[in-house]
Design a protein around this motif. Structure first.
Motif, PDB file in Angstrom:
ATOM      1  N   GLU A  15     -11.291 -71.441 -15.173  1.00  0.00           N
ATOM      2  CA  GLU A  15      -9.684 -70.982 -15.117  1.00  0.00           C
ATOM      3  C   GLU A  15      -9.588 -69.408 -15.803  1.00  0.00           C
ATOM      4  OE1 GLU A  15      -7.998 -73.957 -17.312  1.00  0.00           O
ATOM      5  OE2 GLU A  15      -7.612 -75.210 -15.611  1.00  0.00           O
ATOM      6  N   LEU A  16     -10.684 -69.236 -16.923  1.00  0.00           N
ATOM      7  CA  LEU A  16     -10.542 -68.000 -17.703  1.00  0.00           C
ATOM      8  C   LEU A  16     -11.010 -67.197 -16.745  1.00  0.00           C
ATOM      9  CD1 LEU A  16     -10.577 -65.570 -20.095  1.00  0.00           C
ATOM     10  CD2 LEU A  16     -12.847 -66.558 -20.488  1.00  0.00           C
ATOM     11  N   ILE A  17     -12.184 -67.192 -15.799  1.00  0.00           N
ATOM     12  CA  ILE A  17     -12.614 -66.043 -15.082  1.00  0.00           C
ATOM     13  C   ILE A  17     -11.833 -66.082 -13.967  1.00  0.00           C
ATOM     14  CG2 ILE A  17     -14.620 -66.008 -13.183  1.00  0.00           C
ATOM     15  CD1 ILE A  17     -16.507 -67.227 -15.380  1.00  0.00           C
ATOM     16  N   LEU A  20      -9.156 -63.641 -15.163  1.00  0.00           N
ATOM     17  CA  LEU A  20      -9.730 -62.346 -15.014  1.00  0.00           C
ATOM     18  C   LEU A  20      -9.930 -61.433 -13.858  1.00  0.00           C
ATOM     19  CD1 LEU A  20     -12.665 -62.856 -17.835  1.00  0.00           C
ATOM     20  CD2 LEU A  20     -10.508 -61.329 -18.151  1.00  0.00           C
ATOM     21  N   MET A  21     -10.348 -62.330 -12.750  1.00  0.00           N
ATOM     22  CA  MET A  21     -10.222 -61.809 -11.489  1.00  0.00           C
ATOM     23  C   MET A  21      -9.206 -61.349 -10.798  1.00  0.00           C
ATOM     24  SD  MET A  21     -13.398 -64.305 -10.121  1.00  0.00           S
ATOM     25  CE  MET A  21     -13.177 -63.528  -8.218  1.00  0.00           C
ATOM     26  N   ILE A  31      -8.724 -66.057 -24.635  1.00  0.00           N
ATOM     27  CA  ILE A  31      -9.655 -65.200 -25.503  1.00  0.00           C
ATOM     28  C   ILE A  31     -10.624 -65.739 -26.123  1.00  0.00           C
ATOM     29  CG2 ILE A  31      -9.592 -63.561 -27.349  1.00  0.00           C
ATOM     30  CD1 ILE A  31      -6.731 -62.570 -26.552  1.00  0.00           C
ATOM     31  N   LYS A  32     -10.337 -67.201 -26.825  1.00  0.00           N
ATOM     32  CA  LYS A  32     -11.194 -68.017 -27.473  1.00  0.00           C
ATOM     33  C   LYS A  32     -12.224 -68.527 -26.554  1.00  0.00           C
ATOM     34  CE  LYS A  32      -8.222 -69.502 -31.177  1.00  0.00           C
ATOM     35  NZ  LYS A  32      -7.136 -70.535 -31.749  1.00  0.00           N
ATOM     36  N   CYS A  36     -16.385 -67.661 -26.747  1.00  0.00           N
ATOM     37  CA  CYS A  36     -17.166 -68.596 -26.648  1.00  0.00           C
ATOM     38  C   CYS A  36     -18.176 -68.765 -25.496  1.00  0.00           C
ATOM     39  CB  CYS A  36     -16.705 -70.071 -26.474  1.00  0.00           C
ATOM     40  SG  CYS A  36     -15.954 -70.615 -28.206  1.00  0.00           S
ATOM     41  N   LEU A  37     -17.852 -68.317 -24.332  1.00  0.00           N
ATOM     42  CA  LEU A  37     -18.468 -67.926 -23.187  1.00  0.00           C
ATOM     43  C   LEU A  37     -19.604 -66.963 -23.342  1.00  0.00           C
ATOM     44  CD1 LEU A  37     -19.276 -68.921 -20.341  1.00  0.00           C
ATOM     45  CD2 LEU A  37     -17.136 -67.350 -19.637  1.00  0.00           C
ATOM     46  N   LEU A  38     -19.037 -65.761 -23.855  1.00  0.00           N
ATOM     47  CA  LEU A  38     -19.947 -64.684 -24.127  1.00  0.00           C
ATOM     48  C   LEU A  38     -21.044 -65.128 -25.095  1.00  0.00           C
ATOM     49  CD1 LEU A  38     -20.392 -61.481 -24.044  1.00  0.00           C
ATOM     50  CD2 LEU A  38     -18.831 -61.298 -25.819  1.00  0.00           C
TER      51      LEU A  38
END
Length: 57
Positions: A15-17, A20-21, A31-32, A36-38
Protein backbone atom coordinates in the motif's frame (compact mmCIF):
# COMPACT_ATOMS: atom_id res chain seq x y z
CA UNK A 1 6.27 -14.01 13.48
CA UNK A 2 3.21 -15.86 12.32
CA UNK A 3 2.09 -15.94 8.69
CA UNK A 4 -0.83 -13.55 9.28
CA UNK A 5 1.52 -10.90 10.68
CA UNK A 6 3.96 -11.38 7.79
CA UNK A 7 1.14 -11.03 5.26
CA UNK A 8 -0.17 -7.93 7.03
CA UNK A 9 3.28 -6.32 6.86
CA UNK A 10 3.56 -7.16 3.16
CA UNK A 11 0.15 -5.59 2.50
CA UNK A 12 1.15 -2.40 4.33
CA UNK A 13 4.39 -2.25 2.32
CA UNK A 14 2.49 -2.73 -0.94
CA UNK A 15 0.00 0.00 0.00
CA UNK A 16 2.89 2.37 0.77
CA UNK A 17 4.53 1.68 -2.59
CA UNK A 18 1.18 2.22 -4.29
CA UNK A 19 0.77 5.63 -2.61
CA UNK A 20 4.32 6.57 -3.56
CA UNK A 21 3.66 5.63 -7.20
CA UNK A 22 0.55 7.80 -7.43
CA UNK A 23 2.17 10.63 -5.46
CA UNK A 24 -0.48 10.49 -2.74
CA UNK A 25 0.00 12.17 0.64
CA UNK A 26 1.67 9.95 3.22
CA UNK A 27 0.49 9.38 6.77
CA UNK A 28 2.73 8.98 9.79
CA UNK A 29 2.12 5.23 9.57
CA UNK A 30 3.22 5.25 5.90
CA UNK A 31 6.48 6.88 6.91
CA UNK A 32 7.06 4.27 9.62
CA UNK A 33 6.35 1.46 7.16
CA UNK A 34 8.69 3.07 4.64
CA UNK A 35 11.51 3.35 7.17
CA UNK A 36 11.06 -0.29 8.17
CA UNK A 37 11.06 -1.32 4.52
CA UNK A 38 14.21 0.70 3.87
CA UNK A 39 15.90 -0.89 6.90
CA UNK A 40 14.94 -4.37 5.69
CA UNK A 41 16.32 -3.69 2.20
CA UNK A 42 19.58 -2.22 3.52
CA UNK A 43 20.05 -5.16 5.89
CA UNK A 44 19.56 -7.63 3.05
CA UNK A 45 22.04 -5.69 0.90
CA UNK A 46 24.60 -5.70 3.72
CA UNK A 47 24.16 -9.44 4.27
CA UNK A 48 24.42 -10.08 0.53
CA UNK A 49 27.60 -8.01 0.35
CA UNK A 50 29.11 -9.91 3.29
CA UNK A 51 28.33 -13.27 1.68
CA UNK A 52 29.90 -12.13 -1.61
CA UNK A 53 33.06 -10.98 0.19
CA UNK A 54 33.37 -14.36 1.91
CA UNK A 55 33.06 -16.12 -1.46
CA UNK A 56 35.81 -13.93 -2.95
CA UNK A 57 38.32 -14.66 -0.16
Amino acid sequence: MDQITINSIKIEQAELINRLMIDAPLSENDIKVGLCLLHEILTKMKDFDKSNNVMRD
